[in-house]
Design an enzyme around this catalytic site. Structure first.
Site, mmCIF file in Angstrom:
data_model
loop_
_atom_site.group_PDB
_atom_site.id
_atom_site.type_symbol
_atom_site.label_atom_id
_atom_site.label_comp_id
_atom_site.label_asym_id
_atom_site.label_seq_id
_atom_site.Cartn_x
_atom_site.Cartn_y
_atom_site.Cartn_z
ATOM 1 N N SER A 127 -2.871 -6.810 -5.976
ATOM 2 C CA SER A 127 -1.539 -7.186 -6.132
ATOM 3 C C SER A 127 -0.902 -6.124 -5.630
ATOM 4 C CB SER A 127 -0.972 -7.070 -7.892
ATOM 5 O OG SER A 127 0.167 -7.110 -7.820
ATOM 6 N N HIS A 128 0.448 -6.418 -5.114
ATOM 7 C CA HIS A 128 1.401 -5.534 -4.253
ATOM 8 C C HIS A 128 1.806 -4.592 -5.267
ATOM 9 C CE1 HIS A 128 1.240 -8.584 -1.066
ATOM 10 N NE2 HIS A 128 2.035 -7.724 -0.363
ATOM 11 N N VAL A 129 1.667 -4.716 -6.353
ATOM 12 C CA VAL A 129 2.268 -3.764 -7.707
ATOM 13 C C VAL A 129 0.978 -3.230 -8.478
ATOM 14 C CG1 VAL A 129 4.059 -3.595 -9.379
ATOM 15 C CG2 VAL A 129 4.573 -4.873 -7.360
ATOM 16 N N SER A 170 -0.305 -11.060 2.322
ATOM 17 C CA SER A 170 -0.743 -9.740 2.816
ATOM 18 C C SER A 170 -1.906 -9.069 2.262
ATOM 19 C CB SER A 170 0.539 -8.867 3.353
ATOM 20 O OG SER A 170 1.326 -8.550 2.357
#
Lengths: 195, 125
Positions: B11-13, B71
């Protein structure tokens, strides 16, 4: 000047533009994305510069491979794997030829393969594709770059973070297209495109 | 390593990834579930290096990966190209796909059947 030196010079120009325009790139990205394109790329080019200072290069392949891998590792956003893949593709191609249009054409292939993007989707490809076409024709100049960049304004994003905005992405310059415009301007300025 | 497959959540976070792991652990306590969330500095984003290191850290050779946004997929693709492990990237809705897969792995359902079941959850290309 040897090709490797010209390319290093060109990357210096690119780094400076990215770093100087960090806030502007972030601003473009805030309008239609997550607002970090300038910060991410600035972090990436700084790491590349550090690497280039420690290392000397006598061939393009090693140079491109190092630039690509550092960008992949350090950028953090989508532009890391995208610019990184461009340089890694160019590293492979440079073993066959150091011709500028064949190099950048493989760079573009690296980007489209990684991002699965085509032209018209409001991405960096919308600058890379016309710039590579012009290079093949020997007609790449500032006006080609400017009009390619400008064309992203009226496009609706269908790839990347901006695609979540749908029609609301129309009317903004794509940040990846803007950084790509800096990339091609740097090639012109450093004389990489001169025969 | 009590199952043949490992699960990687990207995940991005960081807290999104670890939060999802917490949810999955509840139904799949015998499945190895690892996370690669955020950048190395703890910012929002994904890290090729972190994803690669996490892939290599699995004892399992076959790893099923789930991710949140595009991304993350690009970094996963690159890490997949550079590892010896058998890595599969699943393009499902992040939470639902990973949850269904982990539950079924826990119940020793064959991978083909799991893939069939989560095929309805594919929302990314």
């Amino acid at each position: 000047m040897a090709q490797t030196e010209k390319w290093i010079k060109s990357f210096e120009h690119f780094s400076k533009k990215i770093t100087d325009e960090k806030s502007f790139l972030n601003e473009l990205d805030s309008a239609i994305g997550d607002g970090d394109h300038g910060s991410n790329l600035t972090r990436g080019v700084a790491a590349v510069n550090e690497k280039l200072e420690q290392q000397s290069y006598d061939n393009l392949s090693d140079l491109f491979k190092d630039i690509g891998m550092v960008l992949v590792s350090k950028v953090g956003g989508a532009s890391g794997p995208l610019y990184g893949s461009a340089f890694i593709s160019m590293a492979k191609q440079s073993k066959e030829s150091d011709d500028i249009s064949s190099l950048l054409s493989s760079g573009l292939d690296g980007i489209t393969k990684r991002g699965k993007a085509e032209t018209g989707e409001k991405t960096m490809v919308d600058v890379w594709a016309p710039a590579v076409d012009a290079l093949k024709e020997g007609t790449l100049d500032q006006s080609v770059i400017d009009s390619a960049l400008e064309s992203t304004k009226d496009m609706k994003a269908t790839k990347g973070r901006a695609s979540y905005l749908g029609d609301r992405s129309i009317g903004h310059i794509d940040p990846g297209a803007q950084s790509s415009a800096y990339f091609f301007e740097s090639l012109l300025e450093a004389g990489v495109t001169d025969e | 390593m009590s199952k043949s497959y490992g699960v990687l959540l990207v995940s991005h976070v960081e807290r999104v990834a670890t939060g999802l792991k917490q949810l999955l652990d509840q139904v799949a306590s015998d499945v190895t579930i690892k996370t690669a969330g955020g950048t190395e500095d703890g910012d929002v984003g994904t890290s090729f290096d972190l994803i690669s290191e996490t892939l290599e850290s699995f004892e399992e050779d076959h790893i099923l990966c789930f991710y949140d946004l595009g991304s993350a997929k690009m970094n996963l693709d690159m890490a997949t190209e550079m590892t010896e492990k058998n890595v599969e990237i699943l393009n499902t809705a992040f939470i639902e796909g990973a949850y269904t897969t982990a539950s079924l792995l826990q119940a020793d359902v064959p991978l083909d059947n799991i893939k069939e079941q989560i095929s309805k959850l594919v929302i990314k290309e």
